[in-house]
Structure formats: structure tokens, C-alpha cells
Design a protein around this motif. Structure first.
Motif, mmCIF file in Angstrom:
data_model
loop_
_atom_site.group_PDB
_atom_site.id
_atom_site.type_symbol
_atom_site.label_atom_id
_atom_site.label_comp_id
_atom_site.label_asym_id
_atom_site.label_seq_id
_atom_site.Cartn_x
_atom_site.Cartn_y
_atom_site.Cartn_z
ATOM 1 N N SER A 47 0.849 -1.190 0.000
ATOM 2 C CA SER A 47 0.000 0.000 0.000
ATOM 3 C C SER A 47 0.888 1.244 0.000
ATOM 4 O O SER A 47 2.098 1.168 0.235
ATOM 5 N N GLY A 87 0.908 3.588 2.211
ATOM 6 C CA GLY A 87 1.429 3.768 3.557
ATOM 7 C C GLY A 87 2.579 2.832 3.865
ATOM 8 O O GLY A 87 3.551 3.210 4.531
ATOM 9 N N THR A 114 4.193 11.207 6.581
ATOM 10 C CA THR A 114 3.116 10.437 7.226
ATOM 11 C C THR A 114 1.770 10.660 6.556
ATOM 12 O O THR A 114 0.736 10.299 7.115
ATOM 13 N N SER A 128 0.101 9.236 4.307
ATOM 14 C CA SER A 128 -0.739 8.073 3.994
ATOM 15 C C SER A 128 -0.873 7.102 5.166
ATOM 16 O O SER A 128 -1.310 5.964 4.992
ATOM 17 N N LEU A 129 -0.516 7.554 6.372
ATOM 18 C CA LEU A 129 -0.549 6.680 7.544
ATOM 19 C C LEU A 129 -1.747 6.983 8.426
ATOM 20 O O LEU A 129 -2.236 8.124 8.465
ATOM 21 N N ASP A 130 -2.225 5.947 9.159
ATOM 22 C CA ASP A 130 -3.304 6.196 10.118
ATOM 23 C C ASP A 130 -2.737 6.897 11.349
ATOM 24 O O ASP A 130 -1.518 7.016 11.526
ATOM 25 N N LYS A 131 -3.624 7.375 12.222
ATOM 26 C CA LYS A 131 -3.189 8.198 13.353
ATOM 27 C C LYS A 131 -2.224 7.466 14.276
ATOM 28 O O LYS A 131 -1.270 8.055 14.785
ATOM 29 N N LYS A 132 -2.477 6.174 14.488
ATOM 30 C CA LYS A 132 -1.601 5.398 15.360
ATOM 31 C C LYS A 132 -0.191 5.339 14.802
ATOM 32 O O LYS A 132 0.792 5.557 15.529
ATOM 33 N N MET A 133 -0.072 5.069 13.506
ATOM 34 C CA MET A 133 1.251 4.955 12.903
ATOM 35 C C MET A 133 1.918 6.320 12.755
ATOM 36 O O MET A 133 3.146 6.431 12.837
ATOM 37 N N VAL A 134 1.129 7.374 12.564
ATOM 38 C CA VAL A 134 1.695 8.728 12.554
ATOM 39 C C VAL A 134 2.418 8.990 13.871
ATOM 40 O O VAL A 134 3.543 9.494 13.904
#
Length: 204
Positions: free
Chosen positions: A122, A124, A148, A150-156
């Protein structure tokens, strides 16, 4: 002078841009779409024609071979480039490179990621892998273009924390481009807005 310095850097009719970044400091860069934020990073990385100069620890980029400069002052573009079919082919061990395993685990990858096809990744996943691919070469300066996005909040949060530790230990300085001023307020010590004629420091 230690750290990275941009001195009257101009390109594509924009500038001049001047800025000094201390070792371990993260400087945020924002600005309207199309104003030249990405091109600023590309000029610092010496991949597009420019006037003026960039200095690392007081030495001009012109004193280094291009590939040597781009290893020390490494850009992670918003859309990373991949040349081989498998992820692992981009992580062949080279002298002076760190083992990527720990970083990969911290960024949510299992050990079999090296056998993954690039085509299955993907956006991300590509962003996270491109960051690891750059960090293991131990650059002195990171040039991050929306790393960041293309990343979700947790991975950000994970990425921000991982990079903050590197900055805090003085391992790496950074120019971090983002449209997200809230993010830049978390990761950067200073934030500048790119305008065609120069850099304007944002108020805290």
C-alpha cells in the motif's frame, strides 16, 4: 559551522532561501500547494539545478560527489522509488548501514516483509519502508516530504516518536515538509512558510 546551512539558495525562479539548522534540530516547512516546498528539498538534496549553496558542517555540497552528499543529506520523497520486485532487494547490507530489523518491527512490519512483492504494498507501507531504507544509512540530515501523509493516526504517532528520539540524541537533523501545522508544532522546533521570494518564520 556544524549542522546544515542554506545560503542564498534559489531555483526555478524562487528564492533566495537561507536557513541554518543545528545538529539534532527538526525544522518544519509548510506553504501553499505548488509554491515549491518539494523543490526546495530537491535543491537541498542537489538533484535539481540551483544557485547559492548548501553547507554541511561548513563544507559546501560542491566538495562532495553527488551520491555522497545524498547519503549524508537524504531525501524521503512523498512517493518513494523502487527498482526491484522484492522489498528485501532494497535492503542489501552495505558497509556502514544499520540492521533494518528493529526499525521495521517498530513500524509494524513482520520479519517476512523482505519477501513481499513491491507491487502488493500500500502507499502507507511504501512510505514506512522508504523511511527505514533511508534511516539505516545513518544520514546526517533528513529531508522529509509529507512522510506520514498516507498513515493512520496510530502509525503517525509511532513515526513521530521514532524520529523524535533520533533528533533528541543528535543523530540526525531534519527539514520536515507538511501541510499539517498541528503536526509541525509537535515535531519541529521552528516552522517556516515557503514563499516564492523566501522563508517566513511562523509564530509559535
Amino acid at each position: 559551522m556544524d549542522g546544515l546551512s542554506l545560503v542564498d539558495l534559489s531555483f526555478l525562479g524562487n528564492g533566495p532561501y537561507s536557513l541554518s539548522i543545528q545538529p539534532g534540530e527538526c525544522v518544519g516547512v509548510t506553504g501553499s500547494s505548488g509554491v515549491g516546498k518539494t523543490q526546495l528539498l530537491r535543491a537541498v538534496a542537489d538533484v535539481i539545478p540551483h544557485k547559492g549553496d548548501c553547507f554541511l558542517s561548513g563544507t559546501s555540497c560542491q566538495a562532495f560527489a553527488p551520491e555522497e552528499w545524498r547519503t549524508m543529506v537524504a531525501m524521503v520523497p512523498a512517493e518513494s522509488f523502487w527498482w526491484y520486485d522484492l522489498v528485501g532487494a532494497h535492503f542489501n547490507s552495505n558497509s556502514g548501514h544499520d540492521d533494518p530489523v528493529v526499525l521495521l518491527e517498530k513500524l509494524g512490519f513482520s520479519s517476512d516483509v523482505m519477501n513481499w512483492q513491491i507491487s502488493r504494498l500500500s502507499t502507507g507501507e511504501r512510505q514506512r519502508l522508504a523511511l527505514v531504507r533511508t534511516l539505516i544509512t545513518r544520514p546526517k540530515v533528513l529531508l522529509l516530504d509529507e512522510p506520514t501523509a498516507s498513515l493512520d493516526k496510530k502509525m503517525v504517532h509511532v513515526v513521530e516518536e521514532l524520529l523524535a528520539r533520533r533528533f533528541a540524541h543528535g543523530y540526525t537533523s531534519c527539514i520536515w515538509v507538511s501541510h499539517d501545522l498541528e503536526q509541525l508544532s509537535r515535531v519541529a522546533e521552528r516552522v517556516f512558510r515557503v514563499e516564492p521570494e523566501g522563508l517566513l518564520q511562523e509564530e509559535n
